[in-house]
Design a protein around this motif. Sequence first.
Motif, PDB file in Angstrom:
ATOM      1  N   GLY A 536       0.792  -1.224   0.000  1.00 12.19           N
ATOM      2  CA  GLY A 536       0.000   0.000   0.000  1.00 12.19           C
ATOM      3  C   GLY A 536       0.820   1.267   0.000  1.00 12.19           C
ATOM      4  N   THR A 537       2.136   1.160   0.135  1.00  8.76           N
ATOM      5  CA  THR A 537       3.014   2.329   0.151  1.00  8.76           C
ATOM      6  C   THR A 537       3.996   2.242  -1.019  1.00  8.76           C
ATOM      7  OG1 THR A 537       2.888   2.479   2.566  1.00  8.76           O
ATOM      8  CG2 THR A 537       4.703   3.635   1.476  1.00  8.76           C
ATOM      9  N   VAL A 538       4.079   3.307  -1.794  1.00  8.27           N
ATOM     10  CA  VAL A 538       4.942   3.298  -2.973  1.00  8.27           C
ATOM     11  C   VAL A 538       6.415   3.372  -2.551  1.00  8.27           C
ATOM     12  CG1 VAL A 538       5.590   4.521  -5.080  1.00  8.27           C
ATOM     13  CG2 VAL A 538       3.183   4.364  -4.420  1.00  8.27           C
ATOM     14  N   ALA A 539       7.216   2.463  -3.126  1.00  4.74           N
ATOM     15  CA  ALA A 539       8.677   2.513  -2.979  1.00  4.74           C
ATOM     16  C   ALA A 539       9.265   2.889  -4.337  1.00  4.74           C
ATOM     17  CB  ALA A 539       9.222   1.163  -2.523  1.00  4.74           C
ATOM     18  N   THR A 594       0.293   5.302 -18.783  1.00  7.76           N
ATOM     19  CA  THR A 594      -0.806   6.006 -18.097  1.00  7.76           C
ATOM     20  C   THR A 594      -0.308   6.509 -16.752  1.00  7.76           C
ATOM     21  OG1 THR A 594      -1.561   3.925 -17.128  1.00  7.76           O
ATOM     22  CG2 THR A 594      -2.565   4.588 -19.212  1.00  7.76           C
ATOM     23  N   ALA A 595      -1.146   7.257 -16.054  1.00  4.92           N
ATOM     24  CA  ALA A 595      -0.773   7.796 -14.752  1.00  4.92           C
ATOM     25  C   ALA A 595      -0.500   6.660 -13.770  1.00  4.92           C
ATOM     26  CB  ALA A 595      -1.876   8.706 -14.222  1.00  4.92           C
ATOM     27  N   SER A 596       0.297   6.963 -12.748  1.00  4.79           N
ATOM     28  CA  SER A 596       0.670   5.937 -11.771  1.00  4.79           C
ATOM     29  C   SER A 596      -0.517   5.424 -10.977  1.00  4.79           C
ATOM     30  CB  SER A 596       1.722   6.498 -10.813  1.00  4.79           C
ATOM     31  OG  SER A 596       1.210   7.622 -10.115  1.00  4.79           O
ATOM     32  N   THR A 597      -1.599   6.199 -10.942  1.00  8.77           N
ATOM     33  CA  THR A 597      -2.796   5.771 -10.210  1.00  8.77           C
ATOM     34  C   THR A 597      -3.576   4.696 -10.960  1.00  8.77           C
ATOM     35  OG1 THR A 597      -3.921   7.670 -11.212  1.00  8.77           O
ATOM     36  CG2 THR A 597      -3.053   7.951  -8.983  1.00  8.77           C
ATOM     37  N   THR A 598      -3.247   4.483 -12.233  1.00  9.39           N
ATOM     38  CA  THR A 598      -3.832   3.382 -12.992  1.00  9.39           C
ATOM     39  C   THR A 598      -2.988   2.132 -12.733  1.00  9.39           C
ATOM     40  OG1 THR A 598      -4.509   4.936 -14.712  1.00  9.39           O
ATOM     41  CG2 THR A 598      -4.520   2.599 -15.291  1.00  9.39           C
ATOM     42  N   GLU A 599      -3.635   1.022 -12.394  1.00 10.87           N
ATOM     43  CA  GLU A 599      -2.922  -0.196 -11.999  1.00 10.87           C
ATOM     44  C   GLU A 599      -1.869   0.139 -10.932  1.00 10.87           C
ATOM     45  OE1 GLU A 599      -2.200  -3.035 -15.552  1.00 10.87           O
ATOM     46  OE2 GLU A 599      -2.028  -1.000 -16.414  1.00 10.87           O
ATOM     47  N   PRO A 600      -2.283   0.697  -9.807  1.00 12.17           N
ATOM     48  CA  PRO A 600      -1.308   1.225  -8.837  1.00 12.17           C
ATOM     49  C   PRO A 600      -0.498   0.153  -8.112  1.00 12.17           C
ATOM     50  CG  PRO A 600      -3.515   1.324  -7.928  1.00 12.17           C
ATOM     51  CD  PRO A 600      -3.681   0.901  -9.360  1.00 12.17           C
ATOM     52  N   LEU A 601      -1.034  -1.034  -7.875  1.00 11.57           N
ATOM     53  CA  LEU A 601      -0.335  -2.064  -7.101  1.00 11.57           C
ATOM     54  C   LEU A 601       0.524  -2.933  -8.018  1.00 11.57           C
ATOM     55  CD1 LEU A 601      -3.201  -3.059  -4.647  1.00 11.57           C
ATOM     56  CD2 LEU A 601      -1.387  -1.357  -4.331  1.00 11.57           C
ATOM     57  N   THR A 602       1.480  -2.296  -8.667  1.00 12.52           N
ATOM     58  CA  THR A 602       2.320  -2.973  -9.660  1.00 12.52           C
ATOM     59  C   THR A 602       3.732  -2.398  -9.630  1.00 12.52           C
ATOM     60  OG1 THR A 602       1.696  -1.371 -11.358  1.00 12.52           O
ATOM     61  CG2 THR A 602       0.380  -3.405 -11.240  1.00 12.52           C
ATOM     62  N   ASN A 661       8.838   2.677  -9.845  1.00 13.85           N
ATOM     63  CA  ASN A 661       7.879   2.713  -8.738  1.00 13.85           C
ATOM     64  C   ASN A 661       7.400   1.303  -8.445  1.00 13.85           C
ATOM     65  OD1 ASN A 661       8.077   5.435  -8.525  1.00 13.85           O
ATOM     66  ND2 ASN A 661       5.931   5.894  -8.966  1.00 13.85           N
ATOM     67  N   LEU A 662       7.250   0.973  -7.153  1.00 15.25           N
ATOM     68  CA  LEU A 662       6.772  -0.350  -6.764  1.00 15.25           C
ATOM     69  C   LEU A 662       5.776  -0.219  -5.625  1.00 15.25           C
ATOM     70  CD1 LEU A 662       6.892  -3.460  -6.805  1.00 15.25           C
ATOM     71  CD2 LEU A 662       8.831  -3.328  -5.237  1.00 15.25           C
ATOM     72  N   ASN A 663       4.614  -0.862  -5.804  1.00 13.12           N
ATOM     73  CA  ASN A 663       3.605  -0.972  -4.756  1.00 13.12           C
ATOM     74  C   ASN A 663       2.956  -2.339  -4.906  1.00 13.12           C
ATOM     75  OD1 ASN A 663       1.919  -0.454  -2.638  1.00 13.12           O
ATOM     76  ND2 ASN A 663       1.041   1.439  -3.496  1.00 13.12           N
ATOM     77  N   VAL A 664       2.649  -2.984  -3.802  1.00 13.96           N
ATOM     78  CA  VAL A 664       2.087  -4.336  -3.862  1.00 13.96           C
ATOM     79  C   VAL A 664       0.861  -4.427  -2.975  1.00 13.96           C
ATOM     80  CG1 VAL A 664       4.313  -5.415  -4.358  1.00 13.96           C
ATOM     81  CG2 VAL A 664       3.598  -5.123  -1.985  1.00 13.96           C
ATOM     82  N   PRO A 665      -0.036  -5.354  -3.279  1.00 20.01           N
ATOM     83  CA  PRO A 665      -1.228  -5.550  -2.437  1.00 20.01           C
ATOM     84  C   PRO A 665      -0.860  -6.249  -1.128  1.00 20.01           C
ATOM     85  CG  PRO A 665      -1.156  -7.192  -4.177  1.00 20.01           C
ATOM     86  CD  PRO A 665      -0.040  -6.240  -4.453  1.00 20.01           C
TER      87      PRO A 665
END
Length: 685
Positions: A536-539, A594-602, A661-665
């Motif tokens: 849930g937190t972007v690295a 696309t913007a980072s908010t699209t498919e954010p947990l990737t 950028n990396l974010n995971v569920p």
Amino acid sequence: MDPRKLLRIVGFVLTFVFFLCSFSLPAKATLVIDASSPATVKSNAATLTTASFTPPANSVLYIAVFLRSEASPAGRNNSVSSITDNLGYHLTYTLQGQYGTVNTDDGLVYLYTAVATTSQAMTVSVTQASTVSTARDAMLRVVVINGARLSGPVGQIGGGRGVTGVVSDTYTSSAHGSWGWLMTADWSAGAVPTPGTGQETDDSYNVASKITDSLIKRTTTTPTAGTSVTMDTTAPVSGSQIAHLYFEMYPDPDLGYTTFASSTNFFVNHTMLGIAGGNPTYTFSTSTTFKLLSAAQQQQTGIGTSTSSTFGLLSGFLRSLYVSPSPTYTQIHYHWRNDDGSEAAATSKTSGVQDTDITSLAKSTGVRLRFEVANKGGTKVGYSTQQFRLEYGLKSTTCADIGSWTDVGAVAGDWDMFDSSSLTEGGNTTNIAAGIGGVVDGNHTFLTPNGGIKDTSSTVSAINLTSEQFIELEYSIQALSAATDGGAYCFRVTNAGNPTNYSYTVYPQATLAAGGGYLYFSVDGTTEGFGTVTPGTVAATSSILTVRTDNSTGFFVTVRRSDATGTMSSSGTYIPDKTAWVPGANTSLAGNATASTTEPLTLQFRVRQAGTDGANYSSAWWGTADTTVAALFAGFPASNQNIIDRSSSAVSTTTAYVLYNLNVPTTQKTGAYSGDIIYTVTTNI
């Protein structure tokens, strides 16, 4: 006899003539296959493991691996994933050479070596990268050899792929009593090849319509260094996908392989030249008795007497025997290397063959040059510390005829040092294998520590090199814009500019590209890390790409991930990737980012505007700004896709920042995730 008269006689030139009849002695030791060598493994298993075997202490394992690879799908792409053993403390496995193209329709051959310093039961295992059993038909042969040199067990090595018909490799043996071997892997699966004259098949593996592997050896070792040795096959005439690797097993010189001339009537003349002015005089206080010693310390008959307390004892040839000769620092071998890894891991620029020149070298492109210098003289007369300095000269006729040599580290000029991100100035070289850019040992002992790695200055710190030693020096260099287009340059080392006591048996040569164009590319680091990632937190992290070229139409940079399934994984579990990047047809047409908010947990990436040279940035591809709303991201593609397309030259260094950028569920499995991405830069036409 008056002893003073005897002392005058020994200053003359003496010639000893020996009359010899032909005879021979057996070699004290030679290369022998030990009976402990395990049976060959032939299988399509993911991991090939030998039966247990117990090699003798101080034996060498020559490990021949034959694989089959296919271009697609990705699961059929094959290579050696790992090689190891079942010991508590694993042996060190050195890749000496590999031929055949990975990830395409081809046969693959690998040669590894390992030294068994102690005798203990063990197995060797090789794991294949392919996940499809029908693409894994492989052969593993471990040959245990007694009498091989433990440090540098491979002499000449080379090969290739794409051969049509039969294989024919020739090399010049580099040691008395060496042994030639040949590996072949035929993707077209012709019949088991027939060895050429003086050769025999050690083992083979033929899988119909898939692969034919063969390991061939000379029936006898090669008695004399400098002999031309051919490793070849005479049948069948097969397709164009044959990978082949020849290698020379190197004997241990300390085991004393001995050969004699075959003539039955010859003379061996030994001439010792007198030294003018018999010298020196030694003072023996008041002693009146002394013994006269001839050469080889044979005592003369009788005791001499003298009424003088000071008299000359050593003169003429007796003195020349007493004092060792001057040092001779011989530039004996060299190897050009790519600037693509550390000192121990970079690759050969000449397909693993030492003493081979390079051509069409682009300016402002880093390249590595390894020298071997051996002291072939003595350590008494004129012996002192040496500061090995790299120099160059423009060749007109021969390298030896060059009259003016220039320090590579001098200001301006045609060549300069190249600060490599993979090397540390003043670090120590190691005795690496010839297959990746090393050289055949030219003396008994490798000098270490040595400070022989140079990438910012051209001169090695002062060191001593005795008559038992050799040193390997690695210089990272580049040709500058002032260098002559198409010019052939020779290189040598001296003692800080003084060539006294230096002998040059070989000169490395580099010929520049005729057009003078150059292309330089680097990445600021080989590894980037996200640290500990909280769901849930972007690295984030980034890479800096540096490109320089005088090509008037610029360059383009592509990227791809190495794993067809995903970019980062842990034990078969993958982190989701954002939709893979597809660029627009040109830099003015939008891609699919696309913007980072699209498919954010990737996992996602983009070229960042801040810090990136304007001519390298496309706002249509990566957004009009670096803000959350305006910045565009995409996932890493499985095949090369353009991320930068510059249409103008970059004579001065130009940069680009790539942001990750990396974010995971919260459902992502914990673990250490990793993966590889590959950047490639190419000049535009």
